[in-house]
Design a protein around this motif. Sequence first.
Motif, PDB file in Angstrom:
ATOM      1  N   GLN A  74     -43.832   1.209 -20.015  1.00  0.00           N
ATOM      2  CA  GLN A  74     -44.003   0.049 -19.144  1.00  0.00           C
ATOM      3  C   GLN A  74     -43.318  -1.169 -19.746  1.00  0.00           C
ATOM      4  N   GLN A  75     -43.492  -1.363 -21.033  1.00  0.00           N
ATOM      5  CA  GLN A  75     -42.835  -2.479 -21.708  1.00  0.00           C
ATOM      6  C   GLN A  75     -41.320  -2.355 -21.624  1.00  0.00           C
ATOM      7  N   ALA A  76     -40.826  -1.130 -21.797  1.00  0.00           N
ATOM      8  CA  ALA A  76     -39.379  -0.915 -21.758  1.00  0.00           C
ATOM      9  C   ALA A  76     -38.807  -1.238 -20.383  1.00  0.00           C
ATOM     10  N   LEU A  77     -39.508  -0.821 -19.321  1.00  0.00           N
ATOM     11  CA  LEU A  77     -39.012  -1.095 -17.969  1.00  0.00           C
ATOM     12  C   LEU A  77     -39.117  -2.577 -17.643  1.00  0.00           C
ATOM     13  N   ALA A  78     -40.208  -3.214 -18.052  1.00  0.00           N
ATOM     14  CA  ALA A  78     -40.337  -4.656 -17.829  1.00  0.00           C
ATOM     15  C   ALA A  78     -39.202  -5.410 -18.525  1.00  0.00           C
ATOM     16  N   ASP A  79     -38.886  -5.011 -19.745  1.00  0.00           N
ATOM     17  CA  ASP A  79     -37.805  -5.676 -20.485  1.00  0.00           C
ATOM     18  C   ASP A  79     -36.465  -5.524 -19.758  1.00  0.00           C
ATOM     19  N   LYS A  80     -36.209  -4.339 -19.201  1.00  0.00           N
ATOM     20  CA  LYS A  80     -34.967  -4.123 -18.465  1.00  0.00           C
ATOM     21  C   LYS A  80     -34.904  -5.008 -17.227  1.00  0.00           C
ATOM     22  N   LEU A  81     -36.012  -5.109 -16.507  1.00  0.00           N
ATOM     23  CA  LEU A  81     -36.038  -5.928 -15.292  1.00  0.00           C
ATOM     24  C   LEU A  81     -35.867  -7.410 -15.622  1.00  0.00           C
ATOM     25  N   VAL A  82     -36.516  -7.865 -16.669  1.00  0.00           N
ATOM     26  CA  VAL A  82     -36.372  -9.263 -17.077  1.00  0.00           C
ATOM     27  C   VAL A  82     -34.934  -9.541 -17.516  1.00  0.00           C
ATOM     28  N   GLU A  83     -34.344  -8.592 -18.234  1.00  0.00           N
ATOM     29  CA  GLU A  83     -32.964  -8.772 -18.706  1.00  0.00           C
ATOM     30  C   GLU A  83     -31.973  -8.927 -17.554  1.00  0.00           C
ATOM     31  N   HIS A  84     -32.200  -8.195 -16.467  1.00  0.00           N
ATOM     32  CA  HIS A  84     -31.202  -8.134 -15.402  1.00  0.00           C
ATOM     33  C   HIS A  84     -31.535  -8.997 -14.184  1.00  0.00           C
ATOM     34  N   THR A  85     -32.630  -9.743 -14.205  1.00  0.00           N
ATOM     35  CA  THR A  85     -33.024 -10.529 -13.042  1.00  0.00           C
ATOM     36  C   THR A  85     -33.435 -11.936 -13.441  1.00  0.00           C
ATOM     37  N   PHE A 227     -30.035  -6.816  -6.619  1.00  0.00           N
ATOM     38  CA  PHE A 227     -30.944  -7.297  -5.582  1.00  0.00           C
ATOM     39  C   PHE A 227     -30.174  -8.125  -4.561  1.00  0.00           C
ATOM     40  N   ALA A 228     -30.608  -8.027  -3.307  1.00  0.00           N
ATOM     41  CA  ALA A 228     -29.836  -8.572  -2.196  1.00  0.00           C
ATOM     42  C   ALA A 228     -29.661 -10.085  -2.278  1.00  0.00           C
ATOM     43  N   HIS A 229     -30.653 -10.794  -2.822  1.00  0.00           N
ATOM     44  CA  HIS A 229     -30.559 -12.259  -2.862  1.00  0.00           C
ATOM     45  C   HIS A 229     -29.417 -12.735  -3.749  1.00  0.00           C
ATOM     46  N   GLU A 230     -28.919 -11.859  -4.640  1.00  0.00           N
ATOM     47  CA  GLU A 230     -27.842 -12.264  -5.535  1.00  0.00           C
ATOM     48  C   GLU A 230     -26.577 -12.637  -4.770  1.00  0.00           C
ATOM     49  N   TRP A 231     -26.374 -12.038  -3.586  1.00  0.00           N
ATOM     50  CA  TRP A 231     -25.199 -12.375  -2.778  1.00  0.00           C
ATOM     51  C   TRP A 231     -25.203 -13.846  -2.386  1.00  0.00           C
ATOM     52  N   ALA A 232     -26.384 -14.423  -2.226  1.00  0.00           N
ATOM     53  CA  ALA A 232     -26.488 -15.827  -1.812  1.00  0.00           C
ATOM     54  C   ALA A 232     -26.465 -16.788  -2.990  1.00  0.00           C
ATOM     55  N   GLY A 233     -26.507 -16.260  -4.200  1.00  0.00           N
ATOM     56  CA  GLY A 233     -26.464 -17.119  -5.373  1.00  0.00           C
ATOM     57  C   GLY A 233     -27.741 -17.904  -5.601  1.00  0.00           C
ATOM     58  N   ILE A 234     -28.873 -17.372  -5.118  1.00  0.00           N
ATOM     59  CA  ILE A 234     -30.154 -18.062  -5.310  1.00  0.00           C
ATOM     60  C   ILE A 234     -31.114 -17.134  -6.050  1.00  0.00           C
ATOM     61  N   THR A 235     -32.220 -17.687  -6.497  1.00  0.00           N
ATOM     62  CA  THR A 235     -33.269 -16.872  -7.101  1.00  0.00           C
ATOM     63  C   THR A 235     -34.608 -17.224  -6.464  1.00  0.00           C
ATOM     64  N   PRO A 236     -35.504 -16.256  -6.351  1.00  0.00           N
ATOM     65  CA  PRO A 236     -36.849 -16.537  -5.849  1.00  0.00           C
ATOM     66  C   PRO A 236     -37.762 -16.967  -6.992  1.00  0.00           C
ATOM     67  N   ASP A 237     -39.002 -17.278  -6.642  1.00  0.00           N
ATOM     68  CA  ASP A 237     -40.043 -17.514  -7.639  1.00  0.00           C
ATOM     69  C   ASP A 237     -40.847 -16.243  -7.882  1.00  0.00           C
ATOM     70  N   ALA A 291     -28.340  -0.619 -12.614  1.00  0.00           N
ATOM     71  CA  ALA A 291     -27.972  -1.941 -13.132  1.00  0.00           C
ATOM     72  C   ALA A 291     -26.581  -1.971 -13.748  1.00  0.00           C
ATOM     73  N   ASP A 292     -25.937  -0.833 -13.850  1.00  0.00           N
ATOM     74  CA  ASP A 292     -24.588  -0.741 -14.399  1.00  0.00           C
ATOM     75  C   ASP A 292     -23.590  -1.311 -13.396  1.00  0.00           C
ATOM     76  N   PRO A 293     -22.814  -2.327 -13.772  1.00  0.00           N
ATOM     77  CA  PRO A 293     -21.852  -2.921 -12.838  1.00  0.00           C
ATOM     78  C   PRO A 293     -20.857  -1.913 -12.268  1.00  0.00           C
ATOM     79  N   THR A 294     -20.502  -0.907 -13.048  1.00  0.00           N
ATOM     80  CA  THR A 294     -19.581   0.120 -12.553  1.00  0.00           C
ATOM     81  C   THR A 294     -20.219   0.917 -11.421  1.00  0.00           C
ATOM     82  N   PHE A 295     -21.491   1.227 -11.575  1.00  0.00           N
ATOM     83  CA  PHE A 295     -22.213   1.945 -10.525  1.00  0.00           C
ATOM     84  C   PHE A 295     -22.268   1.107  -9.252  1.00  0.00           C
ATOM     85  N   LEU A 296     -22.584  -0.173  -9.390  1.00  0.00           N
ATOM     86  CA  LEU A 296     -22.687  -1.053  -8.220  1.00  0.00           C
ATOM     87  C   LEU A 296     -21.327  -1.238  -7.547  1.00  0.00           C
ATOM     88  N   ALA A 297     -20.265  -1.267  -8.334  1.00  0.00           N
ATOM     89  CA  ALA A 297     -18.927  -1.365  -7.744  1.00  0.00           C
ATOM     90  C   ALA A 297     -18.634  -0.133  -6.891  1.00  0.00           C
TER      91      ALA A 297
END
Length: 391
Positions: A74-85, A227-237, A291-297
């Motif tokens: 759980q800690q490992a997944l939380a760290d990944k999500l925090v790192e990338h969002t 995440f879809a909101h990244e296209w708009a260049g904004i972040t939620p709370d 989360a790999d940019p190559t995958f998303l491309a």
Amino acid sequence: MIPSVLPTYNRAPLHFVKGEGAWLTEADGRRFLDLGSGIAVNALGHAHPALVKALTDQAQNLWHVSNLYHIPQQQALADKLVEHTFADTVFFTNSGTEACELAVKMARKYFYDKGQPERVEILTFDGSFHGRSSAGIAAAGSEKMVKGFGPLLPGFVHLTFGDLDGVTNAITEKTAAILIEPVQGEGGIRPVPDVELKALRQICDDHGLLLILDEVQCGMGRTGRLFAHEWAGITPDIMMVAKGIGGGFPLGAVLATEEAASGMTAGTHGSTYGGNPLGCAVGCAVMDHIADPTFLAEVNRKAALLRQRLEGLVAAHPDVFEEVRGSGLMLGLKCKAPNLDVVKAGYDNLVITVPAADNVIRLLPPLTLTEDDIAEAFTRLDAAASQVEAV
């Protein structure tokens, strides 16, 4: 006599017994091209080797201990999500519905702890879908969702989708947050334009509101960004996540900034299964891929190919289809013929799609869809459309 499984679903007469990649095998041996992914859940397709390994490796060690104790996965997944969002902290749930419940609680507790307990109202939009819990159906507010289930949880104000003036006019001293899907899924694949997401973020900033994004269906690489909101260049709370994050294993999460989560102290929320070792081990493997940019491309490249073929499908069958809508591999075909007729014709032609509101069929294929799969999707959808025309 009532069946042993509560009859709340209108199930198709299909019994799948095996899946691999974008393909499902029926009990009778037929192979179906799966353009639904379990409603945007199987983001890496069926039986992805990395997910199978993560699950089986973890299953041989530890399944469940409860959140009375620290859970390394759980800690490992939380760290990944925090790192990338945008998020500073994560709470794990089992589903998007549970994520909605916490998001609502978190927003209201935030203002309570700030000495503004009257700020409990959350602005939502028609066509939305936030799960089938008491908070979820109250947030959506549609007759289909709420009829017969009253009294409803109070504190939701329902607005017209796309009406920014209506948002501003609805804000009062009781308003706490705005809750919206960057792309409505159940509502018919309706994206919120980037300019409107930016405007909603600004409205929240100007009025001291929290912005809650529901990315349960449109998140985890589905639109070509993590995440879809990244296209708009904004972040939620606050953000609700589920479906694709587990790749088929039940898993959800609420992501939040430190400020938005400040009211959620020890004892204010909990879950017996949320963030269990099995789910989080799989979730880590999912994140390592998506989360790999190559995958998303690659997702964006394949999405462009699929959309091009779908535009051709619409042009070839103007009496069946009206338009293509959506983003990335979260696409919809707005139908002229009844959408359920198109879905059922798809079954006859061994292709799976998912119905939605506004007479739309959803195409939510695995993000690992191949070019050969895309070509086969066109062939089978074309045959289904011809069948509808013939009828």
